[in-house]
Design a protein around this motif. Structure first.
Motif, PDB file in Angstrom:
ATOM      1  N   ILE A  23       0.866  -1.184   0.000  1.00 49.96           N
ATOM      2  CA  ILE A  23       0.000   0.000   0.000  1.00 49.96           C
ATOM      3  C   ILE A  23       0.896   1.225   0.000  1.00 49.96           C
ATOM      4  O   ILE A  23       1.853   1.305   0.775  1.00 49.96           O
ATOM      5  N   CYS A  24       0.580   2.178  -0.862  1.00 46.01           N
ATOM      6  CA  CYS A  24       1.265   3.473  -0.878  1.00 46.01           C
ATOM      7  C   CYS A  24       0.309   4.506  -0.291  1.00 46.01           C
ATOM      8  O   CYS A  24      -0.800   4.686  -0.788  1.00 46.01           O
ATOM      9  N   LEU A  25       0.746   5.162   0.763  1.00 43.02           N
ATOM     10  CA  LEU A  25      -0.067   6.180   1.423  1.00 43.02           C
ATOM     11  C   LEU A  25       0.588   7.546   1.269  1.00 43.02           C
ATOM     12  O   LEU A  25       1.808   7.650   1.164  1.00 43.02           O
ATOM     13  N   GLN A  26      -0.253   8.567   1.291  1.00 43.73           N
ATOM     14  CA  GLN A  26       0.231   9.947   1.264  1.00 43.73           C
ATOM     15  C   GLN A  26      -0.432  10.719   2.393  1.00 43.73           C
ATOM     16  O   GLN A  26      -1.414  10.262   2.960  1.00 43.73           O
ATOM     17  N   GLU A  27       0.105  11.879   2.706  1.00 45.66           N
ATOM     18  CA  GLU A  27      -0.406  12.748   3.767  1.00 45.66           C
ATOM     19  C   GLU A  27      -0.269  12.114   5.155  1.00 45.66           C
ATOM     20  O   GLU A  27      -1.084  12.369   6.032  1.00 45.66           O
ATOM     21  N   VAL A  28       0.751  11.281   5.347  1.00 42.65           N
ATOM     22  CA  VAL A  28       1.030  10.692   6.662  1.00 42.65           C
ATOM     23  C   VAL A  28       2.281  11.388   7.201  1.00 42.65           C
ATOM     24  O   VAL A  28       3.338  10.806   7.313  1.00 42.65           O
ATOM     25  N   SER A  29       2.144  12.674   7.517  1.00 38.93           N
ATOM     26  CA  SER A  29       3.330  13.430   7.916  1.00 38.93           C
ATOM     27  C   SER A  29       3.591  13.406   9.413  1.00 38.93           C
ATOM     28  O   SER A  29       4.691  13.687   9.840  1.00 38.93           O
ATOM     29  N   ASP A  30       2.624  13.023  10.211  1.00 41.41           N
ATOM     30  CA  ASP A  30       2.823  12.976  11.651  1.00 41.41           C
ATOM     31  C   ASP A  30       3.338  11.593  12.064  1.00 41.41           C
ATOM     32  O   ASP A  30       2.701  10.577  11.783  1.00 41.41           O
ATOM     33  N   ARG A  31       4.466  11.557  12.715  1.00 41.45           N
ATOM     34  CA  ARG A  31       5.102  10.292  13.109  1.00 41.45           C
ATOM     35  C   ARG A  31       4.219   9.477  14.058  1.00 41.45           C
ATOM     36  O   ARG A  31       4.149   8.259  13.963  1.00 41.45           O
ATOM     37  N   ASN A  55      15.694  16.451   5.141  1.00 45.97           N
ATOM     38  CA  ASN A  55      15.582  17.618   6.007  1.00 45.97           C
ATOM     39  C   ASN A  55      16.786  18.519   5.807  1.00 45.97           C
ATOM     40  O   ASN A  55      17.898  18.175   6.193  1.00 45.97           O
ATOM     41  N   SER A  56      16.541  19.647   5.182  1.00 45.51           N
ATOM     42  CA  SER A  56      17.595  20.633   4.974  1.00 45.51           C
ATOM     43  C   SER A  56      16.942  21.995   4.766  1.00 45.51           C
ATOM     44  O   SER A  56      15.744  22.092   4.517  1.00 45.51           O
ATOM     45  N   LEU A  57      17.729  23.011   4.852  1.00 48.21           N
ATOM     46  CA  LEU A  57      17.219  24.356   4.627  1.00 48.21           C
ATOM     47  C   LEU A  57      16.704  24.498   3.197  1.00 48.21           C
ATOM     48  O   LEU A  57      15.676  25.119   2.955  1.00 48.21           O
ATOM     49  N   LYS A  58      17.367  23.864   2.253  1.00 48.01           N
ATOM     50  CA  LYS A  58      16.998  23.987   0.839  1.00 48.01           C
ATOM     51  C   LYS A  58      15.722  23.211   0.491  1.00 48.01           C
ATOM     52  O   LYS A  58      14.900  23.685  -0.283  1.00 48.01           O
ATOM     53  N   THR A  59      15.534  22.000   1.053  1.00 51.65           N
ATOM     54  CA  THR A  59      14.393  21.181   0.638  1.00 51.65           C
ATOM     55  C   THR A  59      13.117  21.452   1.429  1.00 51.65           C
ATOM     56  O   THR A  59      12.030  21.405   0.865  1.00 51.65           O
ATOM     57  N   ASN A  60      13.205  21.695   2.747  1.00 52.07           N
ATOM     58  CA  ASN A  60      11.977  21.880   3.524  1.00 52.07           C
ATOM     59  C   ASN A  60      12.129  22.824   4.725  1.00 52.07           C
ATOM     60  O   ASN A  60      11.314  22.771   5.642  1.00 52.07           O
ATOM     61  N   LEU A  61      13.154  23.615   4.735  1.00 52.19           N
ATOM     62  CA  LEU A  61      13.405  24.551   5.835  1.00 52.19           C
ATOM     63  C   LEU A  61      13.456  23.830   7.187  1.00 52.19           C
ATOM     64  O   LEU A  61      13.120  24.386   8.213  1.00 52.19           O
ATOM     65  N   TYR A  62      13.832  22.550   7.180  1.00 50.94           N
ATOM     66  CA  TYR A  62      13.906  21.702   8.368  1.00 50.94           C
ATOM     67  C   TYR A  62      12.539  21.531   9.044  1.00 50.94           C
ATOM     68  O   TYR A  62      12.464  21.333  10.243  1.00 50.94           O
ATOM     69  N   LEU A  63      11.440  21.574   8.297  1.00 51.64           N
ATOM     70  CA  LEU A  63      10.122  21.518   8.928  1.00 51.64           C
ATOM     71  C   LEU A  63       9.416  20.171   8.736  1.00 51.64           C
ATOM     72  O   LEU A  63       9.425  19.345   9.624  1.00 51.64           O
ATOM     73  N   ALA A  64       8.762  19.924   7.608  1.00 55.40           N
ATOM     74  CA  ALA A  64       7.894  18.746   7.453  1.00 55.40           C
ATOM     75  C   ALA A  64       8.482  17.709   6.497  1.00 55.40           C
ATOM     76  O   ALA A  64       9.134  18.052   5.519  1.00 55.40           O
ATOM     77  N   ASN A  65       8.207  16.421   6.805  1.00 49.82           N
ATOM     78  CA  ASN A  65       8.644  15.369   5.899  1.00 49.82           C
ATOM     79  C   ASN A  65       7.700  15.293   4.695  1.00 49.82           C
ATOM     80  O   ASN A  65       6.783  16.104   4.574  1.00 49.82           O
ATOM     81  N   SER A  66       7.868  14.318   3.836  1.00 54.38           N
ATOM     82  CA  SER A  66       7.079  14.225   2.606  1.00 54.38           C
ATOM     83  C   SER A  66       5.653  13.742   2.831  1.00 54.38           C
ATOM     84  O   SER A  66       4.792  13.950   1.989  1.00 54.38           O
ATOM     85  N   GLY A  67       5.400  13.062   3.941  1.00 55.68           N
ATOM     86  CA  GLY A  67       4.075  12.495   4.180  1.00 55.68           C
ATOM     87  C   GLY A  67       3.850  11.169   3.475  1.00 55.68           C
ATOM     88  O   GLY A  67       2.775  10.601   3.543  1.00 55.68           O
ATOM     89  N   LEU A  68       4.874  10.656   2.797  1.00 59.04           N
ATOM     90  CA  LEU A  68       4.756   9.395   2.073  1.00 59.04           C
ATOM     91  C   LEU A  68       5.014   8.223   3.006  1.00 59.04           C
ATOM     92  O   LEU A  68       5.856   8.300   3.896  1.00 59.04           O
ATOM     93  N   MET A  69       4.277   7.130   2.773  1.00 57.54           N
ATOM     94  CA  MET A  69       4.443   5.920   3.577  1.00 57.54           C
ATOM     95  C   MET A  69       4.164   4.715   2.694  1.00 57.54           C
ATOM     96  O   MET A  69       3.290   4.762   1.834  1.00 57.54           O
ATOM     97  N   ILE A  70       4.929   3.647   2.895  1.00 58.17           N
ATOM     98  CA  ILE A  70       4.737   2.406   2.143  1.00 58.17           C
ATOM     99  C   ILE A  70       4.671   1.253   3.129  1.00 58.17           C
ATOM    100  O   ILE A  70       5.491   1.155   4.042  1.00 58.17           O
ATOM    101  N   ALA A  71       3.674   0.385   2.945  1.00 55.81           N
ATOM    102  CA  ALA A  71       3.551  -0.859   3.697  1.00 55.81           C
ATOM    103  C   ALA A  71       3.676  -1.995   2.689  1.00 55.81           C
ATOM    104  O   ALA A  71       3.036  -1.970   1.642  1.00 55.81           O
ATOM    105  N   SER A  72       4.514  -2.986   2.999  1.00 55.61           N
ATOM    106  CA  SER A  72       4.792  -4.057   2.041  1.00 55.61           C
ATOM    107  C   SER A  72       4.810  -5.423   2.713  1.00 55.61           C
ATOM    108  O   SER A  72       5.235  -5.558   3.854  1.00 55.61           O
TER     109      SER A  72
END
Length: 116
Positions: A23-31, A55-72
């Motif tokens: 399963i590929c999930l999106q919008e799962v940004s909270d750990r 996580n870097s200043l250039k990619t996300n200002l050190y704030l949120a992850n992608s929200g992507l999750m995979i279950a296999s």
């Protein structure tokens, strides 16, 4: 013009778990909620990827992850995340991108799975 029957909210919810290999999930940004999902899916899936991003200043200002999750059901051999380079406004605070996984399907077979 064809009339389509309206279904109720309770009729639109799955009551039995579908038989899927991953399963590929999106919008799962909270750990915390990702771990809650894993505890519910653990009965059907053994391998998980979550909290993905760069996580870097250039990619996300050190704030949120992608929200992507995979279950296999298959072992995940390799994971690569490629952040998107073009973002505007608030998107700069999220590590948007694509995650690519190499799966061991057994019998010397591998699969490639992408989620974006």
């Amino acid at each position: 013009m064809e009339v389509v029957d309206q279904i109720t909210k309770s009729e639109s919810v799955i009551s039995s778990f579908p038989k899927m290999d991953f399963i590929c999930l999106q919008e799962v940004s909270d750990r915390f909620f990702a771990l809650a999902l894993i505890s519910m899916l653990r009965k059907h899936y053994s391998y998980f990827i979550f909290d993905i991003g760069v996580n870097s200043l250039k990619t996300n200002l050190y704030l949120a992850n992608s929200g992507l999750m995979i279950a296999s059901k298959y072992p995940i051999v390799k994971v690569k995340f490629k952040p998107f380079s073009k973002k505007k406004g608030w998107q700069r605070a999220v590590s948007y991108g694509v995650v690519i996984c190499k799966l061991d399907l057994g019998d010397n077979n591998v699969g490639i799975l992408a989620n974006l």
